[in-house]
Structures are given as structure tokens and as C-alpha cells.
Design an enzyme around this catalytic site. Structure first.
Site: not given
Length: 268
Positions: A40, A113, A158
Site C-alpha cells: 500500500e 479500498k 490493509c
């Protein structure tokens, strides 16, 4: 299929970050990797959250996208571009997007995301929603190996790691988790969550992380790793830039799912 989790300690210079990423991707390709996953924010970690808005690219146009496309084509490598900021219709918010490039240099998949991180323990505080817009669509793509097998690959980023329902929806053979976990939360939860996602979904996991002390003062946990469908860590790098290599075995995946058919036993 041989895969690589790329670990970086990205800084505030886009050019320096792309140069570092290229060197690590070269190393992965030289070692025979077919798929490499960058972490990321591999291209940029600025002094503050709003800095990433200055680098936000439009789809199909931009320095980072050109880098990923050119590198994938030159190295004949599947590359997952960790995340980069992509422009939205709101100039105050970008999408934190993970882009997948085939060995032909074509962008074949994009995942924005879905879950945005917020944390405040009185000493550290983060709120991604202040400059990022959450995605809405769980995303998978098919990645053929050189041996002719087709891997169903599920994408995540994440903080998504804490939401097991996303991975159930992906129903993938291989789960990707590019990340920039903080040192605080990573030390407590990173490995146990990754292994849980591998075990409960009986899937391989490639977790590519930021890992070290960054120019802007933040410290990330690192510990990039590849995990097998039984939850065993196959390869790991704790800190600093590096390439984590592992060989994925489709027969191993099928064996785990046949011996313990938990995915078939789901009732809810």
C-alpha cells in the site's frame, strides 16, 4: 506459481519510490516470480494525508500507472500496484486504488479500498476518511500461471483485513493484502489476522507491507509474508525493503479443501 511479496519503506519522493520499486520488481522477476505484489502507498507516503491528493491520477493516465504498465510488460510479470491515489469527482477526496497489470502491460483489474482506517489511542491518530473515499465493490481477477493453471485472486487492502465477511464474498484461491499497518496495530494483530484469513478461507495469502521508519516520522510494522491454506507462514521479512518469495501449489490448495471441507460445511 512463484510469487513475490514486495516490502518497502516508501518516502516523500515519487521518483525515488518508483526507482526502489523497480529494483525490487527486477529482483523478483530474476528469481522467477510470475506475480509480484507491491505494498500500500508504494509510490508515496507524504508528510500528511492531504499530500496524496496532489498525486491523484485519472484512470489510464499518470506517471505511476505508466510505471506499472511498462514494468509489467518489460519484466513479463503480473504486478499488483499496491495502492496509489486515484482521482474522484471530489477534489478533496481520492480513491485508494489497487491496480493489476498483466505481463502485456494491460490494466486488468482495479480495487478501491472499501474499509477506511481510523485509530486514536491518545498518542497516535489516523483518519483515512478525511481525504479518501471508500470503495464499494469486492473484486477478483483470474491470474493464469505459466503452467496453465488459473488462480482466482481476491483483492483487499490493509484495514480490510479486519473484516472477514469481505474475504468470504471473494471466495478466492489467493488473497492479496497490500498494507501499511502501523507498528502499534501490526505488532498486535497483523500476523494473527492474516493467518486467520488463510485458514478460514482455505486460501493462500500474499501480504505485502510497508516496513520501517519513514521520512514523515511514521513507523510501519512490515512483516511481509506468504501464507499457505493451512495457515502456515511460508516466507517472511520483518523489516526493511526486500522480496519475499514463495511457491504456490494448486494441488496443496485442493488437498487442504478436500481433507477438511469447511467451505462446503458453511450453514449461515
Amino acid at each position: 506459481m512463484k510469487v513475490a511479496a514486495i516490502q518497502m519503506v516508501s518516502g516523500i519522493s515519487l521518483d525515488a519510490n518508483l526507482s526502489a520499486a523497480r529494483a525490487l520488481l527486477d529482483q523478483a522477476a530474476h528469481c522467477g516470480a510470475e506475480l509480484a505484489v507491491l505494498p500500500e502507498y508504494f509510490c508515496f507516503m507524504g508528510q500528511n494525508d492531504a499530500d496524496k491528493l496532489l498525486l491523484a491520477e485519472t484512470a489510464g493516465l499518470g506517471t505511476v500507472q505508466d510505471f506499472l504498465s511498462d514494468t509489467a510488460r518489460e519484466l513479463k510479470l503480473w504486478i499488483v500496484g499496491g495502492t496509489l491515489p486515484m482521482a474522484t469527482e471530489d477534489p478533496t477526496h481520492a480513491a485508494n486504488a489497487s491496480l493489476v497489470y498483466s505481463p502485456k502491460g494491460e490494466c486488468v483489474s482495479r480495487y478501491d479500498k472499501i474499509h477506511l482506517f481510523r485509530y486514536d489511542n491518545g498518542r497516535e491518530s489516523y483518519d483515512e476518511a478525511s481525504v479518501l473515499r471508500a470503495g464499494e465493490t469486492p473484486t477478483v481477477f483470474d491470474c493464469p500461471s505459466r503452467q496453465g493453471q488459473s488462480w482466482r485472486v481476491g483483492m483487499s487492502v490493509c484495514y480490510d483485513l479486519r473484516f472477514g465477511e469481505l474475504y468470504r464474498m471473494l471466495a478466492a484461491d489467493l488473497l492479496l493484502v497490500p498494507a501499511a499497518f502501523t507498528h502499534t496495530t501490526g505488532q498486535a494483530h497483523w500476523e494473527v489476522l492474516l493467518r486467520a484469513r488463510a485458514i478460514e478461507n482455505q486460501a493462500y495469502v500474499i501480504a505485502s507491507a510497508q516496513g520501517g521508519n519513514h521520512e514523515h516520522g511514521r513507523r510501519t510494522w512490515g512483516h511481509s509474508m506468504v501464507i499457505d491454506p493451512w495457515g502456515q507462514v511460508m516466507a517472511l521479512q520483518a523489516e526493511g525493503p526486500g522480496v519475499v518469495l514463495a511457491e504456490l501449489d494448486m494441488a496443496r490448495l485442493h488437498s487442504v479443501r478436500e481433507q477438511l471441507p469447511a467451505l462446503q460445511h458453511r450453514r449461515l
